[in-house]
Write an enzyme that holds these catalytic residues in place. Structure first.
Site, PDB file in Angstrom:
ATOM      1  N   CYS A 353      30.907 -28.867 -12.853  1.00  0.00           N
ATOM      2  CA  CYS A 353      31.729 -27.880 -12.024  1.00  0.00           C
ATOM      3  C   CYS A 353      32.535 -27.398 -13.337  1.00  0.00           C
ATOM      4  O   CYS A 353      31.947 -26.275 -14.424  1.00  0.00           O
ATOM      5  CB  CYS A 353      32.028 -28.101 -10.784  1.00  0.00           C
ATOM      6  N   HIS A 487      28.336 -31.130  -7.978  1.00  0.00           N
ATOM      7  CA  HIS A 487      28.731 -32.350  -7.989  1.00  0.00           C
ATOM      8  C   HIS A 487      27.846 -33.917  -7.665  1.00  0.00           C
ATOM      9  O   HIS A 487      27.638 -34.515  -6.537  1.00  0.00           O
ATOM     10  CB  HIS A 487      29.607 -32.465  -6.444  1.00  0.00           C
ATOM     11  N   GLU A 489      28.966 -36.782  -8.487  1.00  0.00           N
ATOM     12  CA  GLU A 489      29.337 -37.443  -7.739  1.00  0.00           C
ATOM     13  C   GLU A 489      29.200 -37.999  -6.060  1.00  0.00           C
ATOM     14  O   GLU A 489      29.747 -38.504  -5.835  1.00  0.00           O
ATOM     15  CB  GLU A 489      30.896 -38.370  -8.604  1.00  0.00           C
TER      16      GLU A 489
END
Ligand code: GLN
Length: 515
Positions: A353, A487, A489
């Site tokens: 990001c 994102h 993750e």
């Protein structure tokens, strides 16, 4: 429960007044976890996803702020016409509706109330779950109370008093716990367990010790060993069969316990003092370690340091550099310098990001000669290589924003599709060209600079399906330099590590053989 074949859903009830945690500083509240359907939620939902593998939704997290907002909107509309709107029954009904709606596909629904028994703001939630105990069919609601048993070194003992006191408070609210889950940093002696059972009026087998564990993924097996799952089933009157299948968790824990190597990753960010601000990121990196059977050591670096000092001594020894999501100008120059170091020195770089945006600004300044390249997030600029998005497509729907609009809940949020270019490293990593990932940002890399940057070797390897928004970037002539606007993750799980994190840690493992 899941390992026994049951379908489980987890929901979080947060007593604070923010409508959602989206506008709270990560240093206060930890990371904001984003769901596929675009809700900004408590970081606990991330834990829920990592343990259950089930993607959470908007309807899995509620706050006092949201409840009151719904009620006040209804009141203004005239939905309660004639009635005095009160905490009981209106607020409690709203909470009960939240807890009971949308559960048809599940065998168990676990609702966690944040905070501590006795908190003023948690009262309506406690009252709501008390009422639910009577509203629901007999035997279908069970109360599990999590308490702390502190060890007092001077006395050499674990203290039962805080648990006794908290159970007393809970009982005064009309809730009697069926199971006590007692956190302790050491074995609770038999005598103390009996004492808890006696004074808290909980059967002895239902006093479960929750001992600290070396890593969080040991928890399912640790609780199973203490008999928590059997006790829960017993409380519902269910025969404890079949045996849970925990092999996958055993494998994860074995890999964590006995790694075959070690890599060091530098995280260059802004809130490096509070690890909860990067919870999912830390977990995803460890999942990458699990996938590669290596231990991942994290080195936290405040990016501002590089604005005064040469990054080389900090970054020379690490095997990978990660610049995570972030907001605001402070520290951004340091992140740009970290990206430059990674590019020039061929160290694996993962920009997430904000980390991708800074890598693109770096390329614009130092490769494409756009000297004043910047982001409009930092103020007006003649070279908006990263700029505020005012319009974009969500499915077929046009989303519009203005610079002066609300900040809460208005970012580009949730799952969006991206189209990856064939033959790029990232499409190889995913093994696909169509992906969907979760977003949370207000600014975008400006597509007007795409051609100039591509001429300098920065490939725009992934774009939004309409070709307007850059989603991923990479350098073809670098061992591993990838930036993503989303994102990843948030979707990584210990049993299913995210391919980008597995690949990044693999590249770092290669790098560790070189330095
Ligand atoms: N501040 C940047 C934006 O809003 C990046 C956000 C992030 O990293 N999540 O676009």
């Amino acid at each position: 429960m899941q390992a026994r074949g049951y379908r489980v859903r987890l929901r979080k009830l947060d007593p604070y007044l923010n409508v959602d945690p989206g506008t709270m500083s990560p240093t206060q509240h930890g990371e904001v976890f984003v769901t596929d359907d675009g809700a900004e939620t408590d970081l606990d939902l991330g834990h829920y996803e990592r343990f259950t593998g089930r993607s959470a939704t908007k309807t899995d997290n509620i706050t006092t702020g949201r409840i009151y907002k719904n009620i006040i909107d209804k009141e203004r509309r005239g939905d309660y016409l004639g009635a005095t709107v009160q905490v009981i029954p209106h607020v409690t009904n709203e909470i009960k509706d939240f807890v009971t709606e949308g559960n048809d596909d599940y065998d168990f629904v676990i609702c966690e109330i944040g905070g501590t028994v006795g908190d003023i703001e948690a009262m309506p939630f406690m009252e709501a779950i008390r009422q639910l105990g009577n509203d629901l069919p007999r035997g279908t609601a069970v109360y599990v109370h999590l308490t702390l048993m502190p060890y007092i070194p001077a006395a050499g003992e674990l203290k039962t008093k805080p648990t006794q006191h908290s159970v007393k408070e809970l009982q005064a609210l009309g809730i009697h716990p069926d199971i006590l889950l007692v956190r302790a940093d050491r074995e609770i002696p038999e005598a103390e367990r009996r004492k808890l059972s006696l004074f808290c009026n909980v059967r002895e087998s239902a006093v479960i010790q929750a001992l600290d564990v070396a890593n969080i993924y040991d928890v399912p097996m640790a609780y199973h060993k203490e008999g928590l799952d059997n006790e829960v089933l017993a409380a519902f009157g269910i025969e404890p069969a079949p045996k849970p299948r925990l092999e996958q968790w055993e494998e994860v824990c074995n890999r964590i316990r006995t790694p075959e190597g070690e890599v060091t990753i530098a995280i260059v960010g802004k809130y490096t003092g509070l690890k909860d601000a990067y919870k999912s990121l830390i977990e995803a990196l460890h999942h990458g370690g699990i996938a590669n059977r290596v231990k991942v050591k994290l080195e936290w670096i405040e990016s501002e340091v590089f604005e005064k000092e040469d990054p080389a001594p900090y970054l020379e020894k690490v095997h990978g550099i990660l610049v995570p999501g972030g907001f605001g100008e402070r520290g951004s120059e340091g992140k740009i310098l970290a990206a430059r170091f990674a590019r020039e020195r061929k160290v694996p770089y993962f920009g997430i990001c904000f980390g991708m945006q800074m890598a693109v600004i770096e390329a614009a300044r130092n490769l494409a000669g756009v000297e004043h390249a910047s982001s409009t997030e930092f103020g007006p600029t003649k070279e908006p290589v990263v700029g505020l998005m005012t319009e974009w497509l969500k499915g077929n729907e046009l989303q519009k924003r203005t610079a002066s609009g609300d900040l809460g809940g208005t970012m580009r949020l949730g799952a969006y599709k991206a189209a990856l270019k064939k033959g790029t490293k990232i499409s190889e990593i995913y093994g696909s060209t169509d992906i969907s990932e979760r977003h949370r940002h207000r600014y975008e890399v400006n597509v007007d600079y795409k051609d100039r940057l591509e001429e300098c070797g920065l490939t725009f390897s992934g774009m939004s399906p309409d070709g307007v928004l850059p989603e991923t970037i990479e350098y073809a002539d670098h061992p591993w330099f990838i930036g993503v606007q989303y994102h990843p993750e948030l979707k990584s799980r210990p049993l299913e590590p995210h391919p980008l994190f597995s690949s990044f840690i693999e590249a770092a493992t290669e790098q560790s053989r070189l330095v």
